[in-house]
Design an enzyme around this catalytic site. Structure first.
Site, mmCIF file in Angstrom:
data_model
loop_
_atom_site.group_PDB
_atom_site.id
_atom_site.type_symbol
_atom_site.label_atom_id
_atom_site.label_comp_id
_atom_site.label_asym_id
_atom_site.label_seq_id
_atom_site.Cartn_x
_atom_site.Cartn_y
_atom_site.Cartn_z
ATOM 1 N N ASP A 40 47.437 79.304 34.035
ATOM 2 C CA ASP A 40 47.128 78.630 35.362
ATOM 3 C C ASP A 40 48.187 79.088 36.650
ATOM 4 O OD1 ASP A 40 44.836 77.381 34.280
ATOM 5 O OD2 ASP A 40 45.694 75.390 34.456
ATOM 6 N N SER A 89 38.237 71.480 46.671
ATOM 7 C CA SER A 89 39.132 71.920 46.041
ATOM 8 C C SER A 89 40.503 71.357 46.656
ATOM 9 C CB SER A 89 39.223 73.376 45.849
ATOM 10 O OG SER A 89 40.294 73.697 44.912
ATOM 11 N N LEU A 90 41.612 71.665 45.896
ATOM 12 C CA LEU A 90 42.956 70.874 46.525
ATOM 13 C C LEU A 90 43.828 72.214 46.750
ATOM 14 C CD1 LEU A 90 43.399 68.145 43.941
ATOM 15 C CD2 LEU A 90 42.996 68.003 46.589
ATOM 16 N N LYS A 125 46.700 64.843 37.713
ATOM 17 C CA LYS A 125 45.672 65.957 37.962
ATOM 18 C C LYS A 125 45.051 66.122 36.642
ATOM 19 C CE LYS A 125 44.513 69.974 40.693
ATOM 20 N NZ LYS A 125 43.960 70.824 39.440
ATOM 21 N N ARG A 146 30.773 70.812 39.449
ATOM 22 C CA ARG A 146 30.777 71.178 40.737
ATOM 23 C C ARG A 146 30.256 72.398 41.076
ATOM 24 N NH1 ARG A 146 36.924 72.701 43.101
ATOM 25 N NH2 ARG A 146 36.850 74.175 41.575
ATOM 26 N N GLU A 183 36.800 63.604 36.707
ATOM 27 C CA GLU A 183 36.921 64.569 35.974
ATOM 28 C C GLU A 183 36.532 64.370 34.479
ATOM 29 O OE1 GLU A 183 38.341 67.033 37.911
ATOM 30 O OE2 GLU A 183 39.355 68.593 36.312
ATOM 31 N N LYS A 299 47.122 61.630 47.490
ATOM 32 C CA LYS A 299 45.886 61.324 48.645
ATOM 33 C C LYS A 299 46.597 60.441 49.778
ATOM 34 C CE LYS A 299 42.879 62.388 45.211
ATOM 35 N NZ LYS A 299 41.894 61.818 44.207
ATOM 36 N N CYS A 428 59.759 104.330 9.980
ATOM 37 C CA CYS A 428 58.323 103.501 10.173
ATOM 38 C C CYS A 428 58.172 102.799 9.072
ATOM 39 C CB CYS A 428 57.438 104.578 10.254
ATOM 40 S SG CYS A 428 55.951 103.912 10.397
ATOM 41 N N CYS A 446 57.468 106.530 15.720
ATOM 42 C CA CYS A 446 57.437 107.150 14.065
ATOM 43 C C CYS A 446 56.802 108.784 14.378
ATOM 44 C CB CYS A 446 56.317 106.317 13.681
ATOM 45 S SG CYS A 446 55.728 107.340 11.872
HETATM 46 S S1 IVH Z 1 40.851 64.922 44.000
HETATM 47 C C1 IVH Z 1 38.934 66.115 47.786
HETATM 48 N N1 IVH Z 1 41.884 63.971 41.912
HETATM 49 O O1 IVH Z 1 41.184 69.380 40.556
HETATM 50 C C2 IVH Z 1 39.857 66.038 46.623
HETATM 51 N N2 IVH Z 1 40.847 66.007 41.758
HETATM 52 O O2 IVH Z 1 42.138 71.633 42.363
HETATM 53 C C3 IVH Z 1 39.109 66.632 45.476
HETATM 54 N N3 IVH Z 1 41.126 67.000 39.503
HETATM 55 O O3 IVH Z 1 38.139 69.966 41.820
HETATM 56 C C4 IVH Z 1 39.605 66.335 44.277
HETATM 57 N N4 IVH Z 1 42.179 65.456 38.689
HETATM 58 O O4 IVH Z 1 38.158 69.054 39.526
HETATM 59 C C5 IVH Z 1 41.446 65.151 42.448
HETATM 60 N N5 IVH Z 1 43.117 63.078 40.347
HETATM 61 C C6 IVH Z 1 42.328 64.106 40.814
HETATM 62 C C7 IVH Z 1 41.860 65.101 40.049
HETATM 63 C C8 IVH Z 1 41.310 66.227 40.391
HETATM 64 C C9 IVH Z 1 41.702 66.564 38.591
HETATM 65 C C10 IVH Z 1 40.366 68.541 39.711
HETATM 66 C C11 IVH Z 1 39.319 68.280 40.198
HETATM 67 C C12 IVH Z 1 39.182 69.472 41.382
HETATM 68 C C13 IVH Z 1 40.519 70.082 41.034
HETATM 69 C C14 IVH Z 1 40.963 70.590 42.370
#
Ligand code: IVH
Length: 701
Positions: A40, A89-90, A125, A146, A183, A299, A428, A446
């Site tokens: 990752d 996504s984030l 996360k 998703r 998730e 958030k 070797c 070798c």
């Molecule tokens: S919020 C609009 N909260 O991370 C915000 N995502 O990189 C959408 N994920 O697609 C995501 N834990 O699959 C959120 N506590 C969490 C999360 C989370 C895992 C995953 C999720 C998302 C991805 C984004």
């Protein structure tokens, strides 16, 4: 990471194109096949580089920019579900500074004072896969993955088997429509038990809990999903008829009251300092949480603020993921093993006491070369200068991608008393020949060449491989067995296998009439080979597919090439000059070819091989080779080959591979689900090839 400031537009474009392709491939591996090929952290590094380049060169943003996409495609196996609101996504933060910047950005956007109260929810996360659960009148109506963010897969039947996903929402004020998002994940304990069972029954072994969760949820048979212990954490919502609160925390409390599980580690934090402290707190608990997390998510708590902040490209402005660094584990170096490659290079491999690094059990790691073990710095070598590695040492291992783990540091305090410096062998381990180190090279080699079993077997394996002679039915296991029995000691022996051992093979254990006949037919089919495949197949150092093709084009036929190489080996200056004059040929390659063709044993083997194999002239191939000098565009999904492989193949055949279709395009290779490029090609009258056409034509050179 590239030094952005020094990039020209052309270089930046090339890099952006490469990044788009590379990231798309990793996305596909991660989301599509449930089998990531890099870590990752490495993936994030690619994303960061792409973003930085796009910011520096906004006019060069590619149409297929990874920033404009979310996740990967949708499999055909499940019905599709169009998300009423996109599943986003984030954005990522990696350092405390990124978190402060995030907070400042939010405040600026909302015109809040620096010290005005601003609350965030913070929660782990989860490293699983996102799932949207649509409840209608409190009853679970639909569950969707998703997918690409807009369209997901309908996995309702499977989701119903997950114990903590309620069939109906209970309690007060359940809205008419409420889409919960969260998730799906598998715990460490369940993951280990699942793999242990799979090992016993020969089932599929998963690389990590995330893949196990994804693989389990995306089963066509929901009974299999039901047998896999999956869990769900709710963290948000999508399409809803009523929002039951004014803050993120309040809505999640309502969701929890209705019977869904919200992560108990969720906390409200005020300002960036508290957020960073939360990150540290969760990181400290990471190993004992019992499930994989790859960071924490912040958030903005107030929903009216979230609304105002809105979304930019693929991610909300009101949330961010604060990632953890790549996972590292501590273990013991039990032994150092030396492996011998095809060209005789000696590679040290760390035999580690098995340890889980990010959900994958690691027991081997590369140690690169003898300097690395000795602690002598070199290119990108992470162990500190002057610190050597010893058997018995306590070491830190990092998974730099799922494939090759690295030993990154030694804990000197735990070094065993009386431990000894590792002595790198000068012979070797496979054949006892001298292992020499040429000045300027990192690896010992070798010198035993073909008397060395490791090299001989590797050389045979290389000959039969896909890009060389491509002999089906002759894999590493068969090659090894035939070598051990003395049936195949050099490449030429493959072609006399039927004559010399035909009867014995038909009755050999694991073989039968049919498999033997198939193998003989596969060998027969490769008695004629294009120049480039033949030369590449010999496995000479520095002679890859492109170089082999280039040498073929320069010399035309094998006899001329061989005569020229023998002349170079004999010190013939004009022959050497001619070789050096070829674009792309340098002195290292010239010296290698000279030493190979200067060896009597090699020439004898070559003569024996040529008694059985006819080598097509390169010129003839090039003249007939329709891809030479042509521009090719690949589009759609290729079923039998990856984009990267197809591109490399086309280039090795002299083609230029382009990303978009224009009047200059000669061929468009259209896989399944090809879209606008195919249409454009049709409009422009460009020749369109199916994947099968391409494979057939490419294999003919
Ligand atoms: S919020 C609009 N909260 O991370 C915000 N995502 O990189 C959408 N994920 O697609 C995501 N834990 O699959 C959120 N506590 C969490 C999360 C989370 C895992 C995953 C999720 C998302 C991805 C984004």
């Amino acid at each position: 990471m590239t030094d952005i400031d020094s990039l020209t537009d052309a270089k930046a474009t090339a890099r952006l194109k490469w990044l788009a392709m590379e990231i798309a491939l990793h996305d596909a591996a991660y989301h599509g096949a449930d089998a990531p090929t890099i870590s990752d952290a490495e993936y994030d590094a690619l994303r960061r580089e792409n973003l930085a380049l796009e910011q520096a060169f906004p006019h060069l943003i590619q149409p297929n920019s990874p920033e404009a996409r979310v996740g990967a495609g949708v499999s055909d196996a499940f019905a599709k579900v169009a998300h009423r609101l996109p599943m986003l996504s984030l954005g990522n933060a990696f350092h405390a500074g990124d978190v402060t910047e995030f907070d400042e950005r939010v405040r600026r956007f909302l015109s809040l004072e620096r010290d005005a109260p601003l609350a965030y929810t913070a929660e782990p996360k989860i490293d699983g896969l996102a799932l949207a659960l649509r409840y209608e009148n409190g009853a679970l109506a639909e569950a969707a993955t998703r997918g690409d963010g807009r369209t997901g897969e309908n996995v309702t039947t499977n989701a119903r088997t997950i114990a903590n996903i309620p069939e109906t929402l209970t309690g007060k004020n359940v809205p008419e429509v409420f889409e919960v998002r969260g998730e799906v994940y598998m715990s460490h304990a369940d993951f280990a038990a699942l793999n242990a069972r799979a090992e016993e029954d020969g089932g599929k072994i998963f690389a990590n809990p995330r893949n196990a969760a994804a693989g389990s949820l995306r089963q066509l048979d929901s009974k299999i999903t039901a047998s896999r212990p999956l869990h769900f954490f709710a963290y948000g919502w999508g399409d809803v008829s009523t929002v039951p609160g004014e803050t993120q925390a309040a809505v999640l409390t309502a969701i929890s009251d209705w019977g869904l599980t919200v992560n108990p580690a969720m906390k409200l934090c005020n300002g960036p300092v508290a957020l960073v402290a939360y990150h540290a707190e969760i990181e400290a608990q990471r190993a004992t949480l019992g499930y994989d997390i790859d960071g924490v998510v912040y958030k903005v708590d107030r929903l009216d603020y979230q609304q105002r902040l809105g979304t930019v490209s693929r991610a909300p402005r009101w949330a961010i993921a604060h990632k953890f660094p790549a996972e590292v584990a501590t273990t013991v170096l039990d032994d150092i093993e030396i492996q011998v490659g095809r060209t005789g290079s000696l590679t040290p491999v760390a035999k580690l006491r098995p340890v889980t690094v990010g959900g994958v059990v690691v027991s081997n790691a590369t140690l690169h070369n003898e300097d690395y073990i000795a602690g002598i710095g070199g290119d990108g070598q992470p162990i500190r200068d002057g610190i050597d590695l010893r058997v018995g040492d306590t070491v830190q291992v990092r998974r730099a991608g799922d494939v090759i783990p690295q030993v990154i540091s030694v804990d000197l305090e735990k070094r065993v008393r009386d431990s000894e410096k590792f002595t790198f062998p000068d012979t070797c381990p496979q054949c006892g020949s001298a292992a020499e180190r040429v000045e300027g090279e990192a690896r010992r080699r070798c010198v035993g060449a073909m008397i060395c079993p490791a090299q001989a077997i590797e050389a045979l394996r290389h000959w039969v491989s896909r890009d060389a002679a491509d002999i089906e039915g002759l894999g590493i296991k068969q090659v090894e067995a035939f070598w051990q029995d003395g049936w195949v000691r050099e490449i030429a022996d493959i072609y006399t296998l039927e004559a010399n051992h035909g009867a014995a093979l038909r009755t050999r254990e694991g073989w039968g009439e049919k498999s033997a006949v198939n193998l003989f037919a596969a060998i027969e089919a490769r008695r004629t080979l294009p120049f480039a495949r033949f030369l590449y197949g010999l496995g000479i150092r520095h002679v890859g597919r492109t170089t082999a093709a280039m040498l073929g084009r320069a010399y035309g036929d094998w006899a001329s090439f061989e005569a020229a190489m023998i002349a170079v080996a004999g010190g013939d200056e004009p022959a050497r000059e001619m070789l050096l004059g070829i674009d792309g040929v340098g002195s290292v390659l010239v010296d290698t070819l000279a030493s190979v063709f200067g060896e009597a044993m090699t020439l004898d083997r070559l003569t024996r091989l040529r008694e059985h194999v006819t080598i097509e002239d390169a010129e003839a191939v090039a003249a007939g080779g329709i891809f030479s000098g042509k521009t090719v565009v690949f589009t759609g999904t290729l079923e039998h080959t990856s984009r990267a492989e197809a591109k490399a193949k086309a280039e090795s055949l002299g083609a230029k591979v382009a990303g978009s279709v224009s009047a200059k395009t000669d061929y468009v290779v259209a896989g399944t689900a090809a879209g606008s490029k195919l249409k454009k090609a049709e409009t422009l009258g460009v020749v369109i090839l199916s994947e099968d056409d391409w494979l057939r034509m490419a294999s003919e050179g």
